[in-house]
Design a protein around this motif. Structure first.
Motif, mmCIF file in Angstrom:
data_model
loop_
_atom_site.group_PDB
_atom_site.id
_atom_site.type_symbol
_atom_site.label_atom_id
_atom_site.label_comp_id
_atom_site.label_asym_id
_atom_site.label_seq_id
_atom_site.Cartn_x
_atom_site.Cartn_y
_atom_site.Cartn_z
ATOM 1 N N LEU A 1 -7.001 6.255 6.163
ATOM 2 C CA LEU A 1 -8.112 6.701 5.328
ATOM 3 C C LEU A 1 -8.901 7.705 6.174
ATOM 4 N N VAL A 2 -8.973 8.949 5.722
ATOM 5 C CA VAL A 2 -9.633 10.000 6.508
ATOM 6 C C VAL A 2 -11.011 10.270 5.902
ATOM 7 N N VAL A 3 -12.054 9.943 6.665
ATOM 8 C CA VAL A 3 -13.424 10.009 6.152
ATOM 9 C C VAL A 3 -14.074 11.340 6.544
ATOM 10 N N VAL A 4 -14.581 12.072 5.549
ATOM 11 C CA VAL A 4 -15.316 13.317 5.831
ATOM 12 C C VAL A 4 -16.644 13.301 5.072
ATOM 13 N N GLY A 5 -17.707 13.634 5.781
ATOM 14 C CA GLY A 5 -19.035 13.598 5.199
ATOM 15 C C GLY A 5 -19.495 14.957 4.703
ATOM 16 N N ALA A 6 -20.433 14.935 3.767
ATOM 17 C CA ALA A 6 -21.102 16.167 3.320
ATOM 18 C C ALA A 6 -22.483 16.166 3.974
ATOM 19 N N SER A 7 -23.397 15.383 3.425
ATOM 20 C CA SER A 7 -24.698 15.211 4.067
ATOM 21 C C SER A 7 -24.539 14.206 5.219
ATOM 22 N N LYS A 8 -25.648 13.879 5.846
ATOM 23 C CA LYS A 8 -25.663 12.970 7.008
ATOM 24 C C LYS A 8 -24.871 11.680 6.727
ATOM 25 N N VAL A 9 -23.980 11.329 7.646
ATOM 26 C CA VAL A 9 -23.143 10.139 7.494
ATOM 27 C C VAL A 9 -23.884 8.923 8.067
ATOM 28 N N PRO A 10 -23.931 7.783 7.337
ATOM 29 C CA PRO A 10 -24.612 6.583 7.844
ATOM 30 C C PRO A 10 -24.004 6.115 9.166
ATOM 31 N N GLY A 11 -24.862 5.647 10.065
ATOM 32 C CA GLY A 11 -24.405 5.175 11.369
ATOM 33 C C GLY A 11 -23.313 4.111 11.264
ATOM 34 N N GLU A 12 -23.382 3.319 10.193
ATOM 35 C CA GLU A 12 -22.403 2.251 10.016
ATOM 36 C C GLU A 12 -20.977 2.784 9.880
ATOM 37 N N MET B 1 0.850 -1.198 0.000
ATOM 38 C CA MET B 1 0.000 0.000 0.000
ATOM 39 C C MET B 1 0.881 1.242 0.000
ATOM 40 N N ALA B 2 1.042 1.830 -1.176
ATOM 41 C CA ALA B 2 1.964 2.958 -1.294
ATOM 42 C C ALA B 2 1.363 4.242 -0.733
ATOM 43 N N GLU B 3 0.034 4.335 -0.801
ATOM 44 C CA GLU B 3 -0.605 5.568 -0.340
ATOM 45 C C GLU B 3 -0.660 5.585 1.177
ATOM 46 N N GLN B 4 -0.189 6.650 1.772
ATOM 47 C CA GLN B 4 -0.147 6.731 3.228
ATOM 48 C C GLN B 4 -1.359 7.439 3.818
ATOM 49 N N VAL B 5 -1.851 8.479 3.138
ATOM 50 C CA VAL B 5 -3.031 9.211 3.622
ATOM 51 C C VAL B 5 -3.954 9.510 2.439
ATOM 52 N N VAL B 6 -5.144 8.944 2.498
ATOM 53 C CA VAL B 6 -6.146 9.169 1.449
ATOM 54 C C VAL B 6 -7.431 9.647 2.121
ATOM 55 N N ILE B 7 -8.133 10.587 1.462
ATOM 56 C CA ILE B 7 -9.393 11.100 1.993
ATOM 57 C C ILE B 7 -10.548 10.347 1.331
ATOM 58 N N LEU B 8 -11.564 9.997 2.117
ATOM 59 C CA LEU B 8 -12.791 9.427 1.560
ATOM 60 C C LEU B 8 -13.912 10.430 1.803
ATOM 61 N N ARG B 9 -14.460 10.956 0.700
ATOM 62 C CA ARG B 9 -15.517 11.959 0.795
ATOM 63 C C ARG B 9 -16.876 11.283 0.644
ATOM 64 N N LEU B 10 -17.689 11.328 1.698
ATOM 65 C CA LEU B 10 -19.004 10.679 1.690
ATOM 66 C C LEU B 10 -20.121 11.675 1.395
ATOM 67 N N GLY B 11 -21.200 11.184 0.784
ATOM 68 C CA GLY B 11 -22.449 11.957 0.718
ATOM 69 C C GLY B 11 -22.428 13.171 -0.188
ATOM 70 N N HIS B 12 -21.515 13.202 -1.162
ATOM 71 C CA HIS B 12 -21.439 14.342 -2.079
ATOM 72 C C HIS B 12 -22.698 14.420 -2.940
ATOM 73 N N ARG B 13 -23.331 15.592 -2.959
ATOM 74 C CA ARG B 13 -24.533 15.811 -3.771
ATOM 75 C C ARG B 13 -24.233 16.744 -4.931
ATOM 76 N N ILE B 14 -24.623 16.314 -6.135
ATOM 77 C CA ILE B 14 -24.415 17.117 -7.346
ATOM 78 C C ILE B 14 -25.670 17.939 -7.593
ATOM 79 N N PRO B 15 -25.616 19.253 -7.830
ATOM 80 C CA PRO B 15 -24.398 20.068 -7.844
ATOM 81 C C PRO B 15 -24.127 20.764 -6.518
ATOM 82 N N ARG B 16 -25.012 20.510 -5.538
ATOM 83 C CA ARG B 16 -24.973 21.255 -4.282
ATOM 84 C C ARG B 16 -23.594 21.319 -3.615
#
Lengths: 182, 182
Positions: free
Chosen positions: B108-119, B1-16
């Motif tokens: 893996l750094v997770v950041v949400g836009a809209s409400k993030v699922p409880g899971e 795993m070469a990538e050390q820090v990756v962002i995971l963007r959750l809940g992105h709404r187009i175009p908002r």
């Protein structure tokens, strides 16, 4: 001058900048700024969202709108305040922060949305960069306030809050403070 | 795993969420993350803007889109990575940061836009708050990366840049590196 740190938001476009300007306001409030001036325009949607957060989560964050940007800067300086303009073109924050903190004067922190007028670079006490890369006025402001206040945002007690989040390892815990007062 | 820090963007709404997600990407890139995964949706406008910045300002920031969020998290953990979910409900960053830094695993750094699922709260290695106030995923990410990398963003040298901003006390100074190579 009772206010120690106020944000001046330049170049806000309705409705394009609604969400980013709201994020600027919420970051300013949570990180310990006293208030924000939205220059030149009035955006009631931004105001409503921010005041709603203030009402629920407490504190005394103040928001003003529609004042000409140059007038805000000139009045701030006339009262003895410093002006910190956050821009990718400025001096790196780690080089500037000690000088900024050493000055006891209140700080007006200027952040732009669209292109910032050249005159703002002249009027600023300091032009300061949070990296010389294109980033976001939200992250620039967050890192500036984090370092300026030395992490104070993690221990602010917001007065008159109606609700409060309790930190937890899993899930969401919120206390309704209005119930507890009864 | 070469990538050390990756962002995971959750809940992105187009175009908002176009502009806020773009700010998340630019902050991630400038602060030293290896890349970002936009979960569940493909937004070519975000991709174009971010790749255009990468092309002009250099570096190797990678962006992926449309992968199911849970699959991204599960694959990351299966490969031995940690998952840091930034949320106002989590444990304050100052309490969590030493444990996070002490783990040698990729993040893996997770950041949400809209409400993030409880899971997502369950799947995360750590749920971490940058204040327990409503702020912005952009400022949360900026402060997390600033503290995680200990200010590394101020000294990154982006490879193959076509242009570079030179810090200055007043005004704007940009070097065109394509001209210098000729």
């Amino acid at each position: 001058m009772a206010e120690q740190v106020v944000i001046l938001r330049l170049g806000h476009r309705i409705p394009r900048d609604l969400r980013v300007t709201t994020h600027v306001c919420l970051t300013a409030r949570a990180f310990g700024a006293d208030g924000l001036v939205l220059a030149d325009v009035v955006d009631k949607t931004v105001e409503r969202t921010v005041l709603d957060v203030c009402r629920r989560f407490g504190g005394t964050f103040a928001i003003r709108m529609g004042e000409p940007w140059k007038q805000v800067i000139k009045q701030w300086k006339a009262k003895g305040g410093d002006v910190v303009h956050l821009t990718a073109y400025g001096i790196p924050l780690p080089e500037a922060i000690q000088t900024i903190k050493a000055s006891p004067n209140p700080k007006l922190v200027v952040v732009g949305a669209s292109k910032v007028p050249g005159e703002a670079f002249e009027l600023a006490t300091w032009n300061v960069s949070v990296t010389n890369q294109p980033i976001s006025e939200v992250s620039a402001l967050a890192v500036f306030l984090d370092r300026y206040f030395e992490g104070k945002q993690f221990s602010i007690n917001f007065q008159n809050a109606k609700m409060k989040i309790v930190p937890s390892t899993r899930g969401k815990e919120i206390i309704d403070l209005t119930e507890q007062r009864h």
